[in-house]
Design a protein around this motif. Structure first.
Motif, PDB file in Angstrom:
ATOM      1  N   LEU A 217       1.677   4.255  -2.836  1.00  0.00           N
ATOM      2  CA  LEU A 217       1.503   5.683  -2.547  1.00  0.00           C
ATOM      3  C   LEU A 217       2.795   6.460  -2.765  1.00  0.00           C
ATOM      4  O   LEU A 217       2.777   7.575  -3.303  1.00  0.00           O
ATOM      5  CB  LEU A 217       1.015   5.863  -1.111  1.00  0.00           C
TER       6      LEU A 217
ATOM      7  N   THR B  46      -8.954   0.538  -4.739  1.00  0.00           N
ATOM      8  CA  THR B  46      -9.814   1.675  -4.393  1.00  0.00           C
ATOM      9  C   THR B  46      -9.084   2.995  -4.593  1.00  0.00           C
ATOM     10  O   THR B  46      -9.636   3.959  -5.136  1.00  0.00           O
ATOM     11  CB  THR B  46     -10.269   1.557  -2.927  1.00  0.00           C
ATOM     12  N   LEU B  47      -7.827   3.035  -4.183  1.00  0.00           N
ATOM     13  CA  LEU B  47      -7.019   4.244  -4.317  1.00  0.00           C
ATOM     14  C   LEU B  47      -6.894   4.660  -5.779  1.00  0.00           C
ATOM     15  O   LEU B  47      -7.079   5.834  -6.125  1.00  0.00           O
ATOM     16  CB  LEU B  47      -5.637   3.990  -3.723  1.00  0.00           C
TER      17      LEU B  47
ATOM     18  N   VAL C 148       0.832  -1.211   0.000  1.00  0.00           N
ATOM     19  CA  VAL C 148       0.000   0.000   0.000  1.00  0.00           C
ATOM     20  C   VAL C 148       0.868   1.264   0.000  1.00  0.00           C
ATOM     21  O   VAL C 148       0.805   2.076  -0.925  1.00  0.00           O
ATOM     22  CB  VAL C 148      -0.970   0.025   1.196  1.00  0.00           C
ATOM     23  N   LYS C 149       1.701   1.401   1.023  1.00  0.00           N
ATOM     24  CA  LYS C 149       2.525   2.602   1.088  1.00  0.00           C
ATOM     25  C   LYS C 149       3.503   2.674  -0.080  1.00  0.00           C
ATOM     26  O   LYS C 149       3.807   3.759  -0.584  1.00  0.00           O
ATOM     27  CB  LYS C 149       3.281   2.647   2.418  1.00  0.00           C
TER      28      LYS C 149
ATOM     29  N   LEU D 247      -8.211   8.070  -7.632  1.00  0.00           N
ATOM     30  CA  LEU D 247      -7.279   8.937  -8.352  1.00  0.00           C
ATOM     31  C   LEU D 247      -7.725   9.123  -9.797  1.00  0.00           C
ATOM     32  O   LEU D 247      -7.626  10.228 -10.353  1.00  0.00           O
ATOM     33  CB  LEU D 247      -5.870   8.339  -8.298  1.00  0.00           C
TER      34      LEU D 247
ATOM     35  N   ALA E 204      -7.217  -2.180  -1.143  1.00  0.00           N
ATOM     36  CA  ALA E 204      -6.960  -0.783  -0.796  1.00  0.00           C
ATOM     37  C   ALA E 204      -6.346  -0.056  -1.988  1.00  0.00           C
ATOM     38  O   ALA E 204      -6.720   1.083  -2.303  1.00  0.00           O
ATOM     39  CB  ALA E 204      -6.030  -0.700   0.415  1.00  0.00           C
ATOM     40  N   VAL E 205      -5.415  -0.704  -2.661  1.00  0.00           N
ATOM     41  CA  VAL E 205      -4.778  -0.093  -3.828  1.00  0.00           C
ATOM     42  C   VAL E 205      -5.772   0.065  -4.966  1.00  0.00           C
ATOM     43  O   VAL E 205      -5.802   1.096  -5.658  1.00  0.00           O
ATOM     44  CB  VAL E 205      -3.566  -0.936  -4.267  1.00  0.00           C
TER      45      VAL E 205
END
Length: 246
Positions: free
Chosen positions: A118, A163-164, A114-115, A168, A160-161
């Protein structure tokens, strides 16, 4: 093909899907910037691509370090004048029930899966905005589509990714940014090498993966398909798996 001439940076490029993607895109005429922690493998891959007539440069990258991701992007711009595509492929998994309370494993997956994505966005987005175009291609997983026991936290990081990237995308419809999530099923990679501590279980899993998994080159071709689309077309989510996978 539209791939030719596009400058592509790839994380997790020292093996598996990342290495296959770098080879394939370079063979289609894309300069590639290879990022991973294992510099010996990166150097060998860069030399292989160069010997085959492609253009490649290797950069040591730990995706959990924002500075490393900035260095990857900066290297692309310095060596090739721009960055068109960032392939976020680096990922890890730990397999086990949530009740096993593998807190360290959870944290590691969040940090990388995840991070790490990001950090890539933070490094690449300003360049994409300045250029007026850019493409984030991120490898997620079918584990986030079909939830199964022992993969809950891993699937959570991949969702999570997903969705991110969708958020975006919706925020960037006027800025020339494209986002693509690639969701592979079983692929013959080193992903499970550190997924479990039990050697016997790890060996059985590796055997199943070798028997059922598809070649990483198949995922590389899917990534090339997404990158190859004209600027007004976006492949938002692409799922692929072995035909025998349930």
């Amino acid at each position: 093909m539209a791939v030719a001439g596009k400058v592509v940076a790839v994380t997790g490029a020292s093996s598996g899907i990342g290495a296959a993607t770098a080879r394939h895109l370079a063979s289609l005429g894309a300069p590639v910037v290879l990022g991973a922690r294992r510099t010996d493998r990166l150097a060998a891959l860069a030399a292989e691509i160069t010997a085959s007539g492609g253009r490649a440069v290797a950069v040591r990258v730990d995706v959990t370090d924002p500075a490393d991701m900035h260095r990857l992007v900066e290297t692309a711009v310095e060596r090739f004048g721009r960055l068109d595509v960032l392939v976020g492929n680096a990922g890890i998994t730990r397999i086990g029930p949530v009740a096993a309370l593998d807190v360290a494993g959870w944290s590691a997956m969040v940090d990388v899966n995840v991070k790490g994505v990001l950090h890539g966005i933070a490094a690449a987005l300003p360049v994409f905005r300045r250029q007026g175009s850019g493409h984030l291609v991120t490898v997620v997983s079918t584990s986030g589509l079909k939830i199964v026991p022992t993969q809950g936290v891993y699937a959570g990081t991949k969702n999570a990714v997903r969705t991110l990237l969708e958020a975006l995308r919706q925020e960037s419809t006027d800025g020339g940014l494209r986002t693509t999530s690639i969701s592979p099923g079983y692929v013959r990679t080193e992903l499970i090498d550190n997924a479990v501590d039990d050697p016997a279980l790890r060996e059985r899993m590796a055997g199943s993966m070798a028997e059922l998994g598809i070649d990483p080159a198949a995922v590389a071709r899917a990534i090339a398909f997404a990158v190859d689309q004209p600027d007004d077309v976006e492949i938002g989510d692409l799922t692929m798996r072995p035909t025998r996978q349930g």
